[in-house]
Structure formats: C-alpha cells, structure tokens
Design an enzyme around this catalytic site. Structure first.
Site, PDB file in Angstrom:
ATOM      1  N   ASN A 160      16.529  40.495  66.892  1.00 26.85           N
ATOM      2  CA  ASN A 160      17.934  40.104  66.306  1.00 26.85           C
ATOM      3  C   ASN A 160      17.881  38.636  65.738  1.00 26.85           C
ATOM      4  O   ASN A 160      18.495  38.002  64.793  1.00 26.85           O
ATOM      5  CB  ASN A 160      19.181  40.715  66.789  1.00 26.85           C
ATOM      6  CG  ASN A 160      19.122  39.843  68.366  1.00 26.85           C
ATOM      7  OD1 ASN A 160      18.048  39.748  68.791  1.00 26.85           O
ATOM      8  ND2 ASN A 160      20.161  39.500  68.843  1.00 26.85           N
ATOM      9  N   GLU A 257      17.809  39.025  79.898  1.00 24.35           N
ATOM     10  CA  GLU A 257      18.919  38.969  79.093  1.00 24.35           C
ATOM     11  C   GLU A 257      19.037  40.338  78.305  1.00 24.35           C
ATOM     12  O   GLU A 257      18.634  40.608  77.536  1.00 24.35           O
ATOM     13  CB  GLU A 257      19.273  37.863  78.416  1.00 24.35           C
ATOM     14  CG  GLU A 257      20.599  37.411  77.620  1.00 24.35           C
ATOM     15  CD  GLU A 257      20.799  38.352  76.409  1.00 24.35           C
ATOM     16  OE1 GLU A 257      21.642  39.413  76.373  1.00 24.35           O
ATOM     17  OE2 GLU A 257      20.340  37.683  75.335  1.00 24.35           O
ATOM     18  N   CYS A 291      23.725  40.199  70.785  1.00 24.56           N
ATOM     19  CA  CYS A 291      23.965  40.544  72.176  1.00 24.56           C
ATOM     20  C   CYS A 291      25.340  40.115  72.645  1.00 24.56           C
ATOM     21  O   CYS A 291      25.996  40.752  73.274  1.00 24.56           O
ATOM     22  CB  CYS A 291      22.865  40.269  73.146  1.00 24.56           C
ATOM     23  SG  CYS A 291      22.568  38.292  73.307  1.00 24.56           S
ATOM     24  N   GLU A 460      19.303  31.545  82.317  1.00 22.99           N
ATOM     25  CA  GLU A 460      18.558  30.517  81.421  1.00 22.99           C
ATOM     26  C   GLU A 460      19.377  29.575  81.160  1.00 22.99           C
ATOM     27  O   GLU A 460      20.634  29.677  80.708  1.00 22.99           O
ATOM     28  CB  GLU A 460      17.798  31.061  80.423  1.00 22.99           C
ATOM     29  CG  GLU A 460      16.464  32.192  81.355  1.00 22.99           C
ATOM     30  CD  GLU A 460      15.497  32.702  80.500  1.00 22.99           C
ATOM     31  OE1 GLU A 460      15.106  32.074  79.448  1.00 22.99           O
ATOM     32  OE2 GLU A 460      15.241  33.919  80.714  1.00 22.99           O
TER      33      GLU A 460
END
Length: 484
Positions: A160, A257, A291, A460
C-alpha cells in the site's frame, strides 16, 4: 484526475525486473506478471526468488555484516544521507514506478510517498548520530550500556505504501549497523528496483542492502532462513501470526505492524466542518488502503443525522482509487455484499464505478458509507482495507470509549472535539498505539509507531526503532579505590 501508468519511454513488458544481491542484479527464478491496477493489464515481468536466490541474498548480507557493523555510527549516518540524495536525484523515476504499481494519484505520490522516504533516511541519520549511551555509577562500580546490531534483518514490505514503508524499515536498520534483505510485495516491485539502482550508484558496500522479489512463499523462505537474525513485517495479522510461528524455534526478534479496524469518535462539541473533512481523509485516502484508515465512525447522537448526510455527500465527490489487485477488489466487494446481507443501510456507494474509459477494466470500487449494523457484525469486526466506513451513534463519552475499544484491533484512533479536557481524558483511555485529536495521519518520525492487540508487536520510530534494530550489552567495571 485521470489515472495513467506513466512510463519512461521503454517497452515495459519487455523489461524483467531482477533481484539485487551483493551489489549486483541477479536474474534468477521464473518470471511472474505484475498488473496495472488502473487498467488490469500486465505491465511488466519480475523474477521470483526461489530457495537458491534467498540463500544467496542472506549469504551476501552476512558477508557484509561485520564490516558494516564496524563502521562508526557517524559514517553509517553519512551513508543514509547519501541515499537520501540519491532518492532526490531519481525522484521522478520513483514517482513513475510507484504510480505504475499502485495507481495512486500523482500529487499524493509526489507530496507524500517519495518525500517521506527521503525524510526517513535523514531523520534516522540525525537520531542515531545524536543518541547518548547510558552510564551509571554505584558503590565503586561503573556500568554502561552499548548497543550492537542484530545482524541480518529480513524486511517484508507491503503494497500500500511500498517505498515509504521500505525506507521506514531500511533507514533505522542500516544506521543501527545491520545489513538487510528486503522482500517487497509481489504487486509493487517497481520502486524497490529503482532503489536498488540508487544503492549501486551511491557505491553502498555490496551486500548491505539486498532486494529479492516474489510472492509470500519467498518471504516465508526468507524469514525461516537460519542466517536471518530478525524480522520486521508490515501487513495482515494472519501473515504476522504465520511469521511468528515460523521464527518461534529460533526466537528471532520480530517487529510487526499489522491490521487495523480503526475507530473515530465525533463529539457534538466538535467543529463539524473539520470533522467531516477529517473523516473523508481518514476513510478514503489511498482508497482506504492504509493501515491507519478509519473503518468505524461513532458520532454523538445529537449530530449523527447531519454528520451522516454530509459525509455521504462528500463521499460522492471523492474520486475512486483502484484497489491493488483484482483479488483485493473482489474481497472489498464481498464486504459490501456482506454489509447488505447483515442489514446495513448503504448511504452511498457499495458497487463498482463506471468511467466509460480504460479504467473500467481496472480494480476500482466506489467510496462507500454504511450504517445500521450491530457492533458484533462481521462487517464491523473484520478489517476490510477499502474505501468504506460504518457510522453509528453514541450517547455518552463512556459509551463512545467502550465502542472504540470493543474490537480486537488497536492500531489508531481519531477524536474530534473542541474540549481540551475531553481530548486528554478520552485519548488516554483509547486502546490504540496512535491517537489523533482533530487531525489524522500527522506524524513526527521521532515518536513511537505501532499497535496493540491484533494490530502488532513492538514499536518503531525514533529511538524505538534503534532499540529494536540493536541489542543492549551492559558492561560493569569495578573501580579500584586509591590508597589513602
């Protein structure tokens, strides 16, 4: 805006993208096609990594690891700055590659995706160069901590935001002293291929960055390879779980993630214009294929009807963006059908747009707003990853918090209110790794990024990235007391 696959004048179908291993192109493995999401046509071929290619890439990274780790942090930071300059020099080529792979709008690619990649390299160069070591004195002892790189990092990158998220992983991993093997998504190899040329042109030592292409099977071979010391992955929760099982026996460090079913809370004291526009951005950006996008909106009952009407009206003005693939379009359309079968009221959208041009063969779906479903409906529990949201009313602040926290995911949340007290009070009670108040997608690269529950493990960003990509060693020295 008209979506076009912008090329550089070459016959792209005749170009087969090759792996980048040990500083050289490696044309090994059978070729597979990559489709243009705007038109559905094949635009290029890409070599698929087999076990031999994966092993070669990991060995190249291991051979480069000792010398790279031995460089002072300042020198590794200097390499990051050179890579940033290389990206700037190839800016237009990266834009071309990113648009061809994803079908994104030109303005989004030029103002977000590629500039953020440049910023990632420069930000982590500065963060690492200025990071102090810890030291403690106690009872004649001096204890201090040094950090060493993990070794070879496998970086699995999603489709994405392919260039942005590749650099988000590469920059801190490299500056911390690791070598890296990158596996981009099979849908979006283009910007990684350009970046391989940037690494070669910059003279980056061979094996420090290696790039292999392929499907999930290539990624599985990579994360399972005994020469890989750590894994960073962005993608679906299901794939993250599979990776966890794959690395469990060797107890490899992981940073994930994963998915999101993000909530937005809209209180009656909000600036309604800003809240509606913020919702439009957080639901429909990149066709909902981020996301961090909002899929669940909860609006205080006193403004619920007006908010729904305005959001649906604005959704009709949003230009449809293509889904990344035919299969993903079918998945999103299946959720549109599921919403209807579960009793949803579709306020707008819910189908495939008709353009009357080449885009009718592409992977587009309509921006969609629905309401009327139970919180326990599949539509409201499962991540869709498309341009769609469900809107539901709430009556009290406590109810809003319970609704937002009721799902299995916990990546991001948005909060729209003009009350400073409420903003602090509610934001601190939301079960999410990131909470935005009266904004969305605003990021400071020094802050932690990641989710809770099924949305991931670890953080992160800033020092948190450097913490993941390195391991602490504590050294304690007995200080002898001089004779009186």
């Amino acid at each position: 805006m008209i979506y076009t696959a912008i090329y550089t004048g070459r016959d792209e179908e005749a170009v087969v993208l090759t792996h980048f291993i040990g500083g050289e192109p490696v044309g090994a493995g059978k070729a597979f096609p990559v489709h243009d999401p705007v038109t559905g046509t094949v635009m290029r071929q890409v070599h698929e990594a087999d076990p031999e290619v994966v092993d070669r890439a990991v060995r190249a990274a291991r051979e480069a690891a000792r010398d790279w780790a031995a460089l002072p942090v300042a020198e590794r930071a200097g390499w990051l700055r050179r890579l940033a300059e290389g990206v700037e020099a190839r800016f237009d080529d990266l834009v071309v590659a990113e648009i061809a792979d994803t079908g994104k709008p030109l303005d989004q690619t030029r103002t977000l995706d590629i500039p953020r990649g440049i910023a990632n390299f420069r930000a982590f160069a500065e963060i690492a160069a200025q990071r102090p070591d810890d030291a403690f004195h106690l009872s004649g002892l001096l204890s201090y901590t040094v950090r060493r790189p993990l070794g070879v990092v496998a970086a699995i990158v999603p489709w994405n935001l392919p260039f942005l998220l590749m650099t988000w992983k590469l920059a801190p991993a490299l500056v911390a002293g690791n070598t890296v093997v990158v596996k981009p998504s099979e849908h979006t190899p283009g910007s990684a291929a350009v970046f391989a040329e940037i690494c070669a042109a910059a003279g980056l030592p061979a094996g420090v960055v290696n790039i292999i292409f392929g499907y999930g099977s290539a990624g599985q071979l990579l994360v399972e390879h005994p020469g890989v010391d750590a894994v960073t992955f962005t993608g679906s929760t299901r794939t993250g779980s599979e990776i966890m099982r794959s690395v469990a026996d060797r107890v490899k460090p992981i940073s994930f993630e994963l998915g999101g079913k993000n909530a937005g809370l809209v209180f009656e004291d909000c600036d309604l214009d800003r809240a509606v526009e913020g919702a439009v951005k957080s639901v429909f950006t990149n066709g909902g294929q981020v996301c961090l996008c909002t899929e669940r909106l909860y609006v205080q009952r006193s403004i619920f009807e007006e908010f729904c009407a305005r959001l649906a009206s604005r959704a009709q003005e949003v230009e449809p963006q293509p889904m990344i693939s035919f299969d993903h379009r079918e998945k999103v359309l299946a959720y549109y059908a599921l919403a209807r079968s579960e009793g949803a009221k579709v306020l707008t959208g819910g189908s495939v747009p008709a353009f009357g041009d080449h885009r009718d063969s592409g992977y587009f779906v309509e921006p969609t707003v629905v309401t009327g479903l139970s919180e326990w409906s599949r539509f409201n529990r499962e991540e869709i990853f498309g341009p769609v949201c469900h809107v539901a009313p709430f009556d009290s602040e406590a109810e809003a918090i319970d609704l937002a926290n009721g799902g299995e995911y916990g990546l991001a949340a948005t909060l729209w209110t003009t009350s400073l007290d409420r903003a602090h009070r509610v934001a601190q009670r939301l079960e999410a790794g990131l909470v935005w108040v009266n904004t969305w997608y605003s990021r400071d690269l020094r802050t932690p990024f990641g989710g809770v529950k099924l949305s991931g493990i670890g953080r992160e960003g800033g020092l948190q990235s450097l913490d993941f990509y390195s391991a602490p060693t504590t050294i304690t020295i007995k200080l002898e007391q001089p004779d009186a």
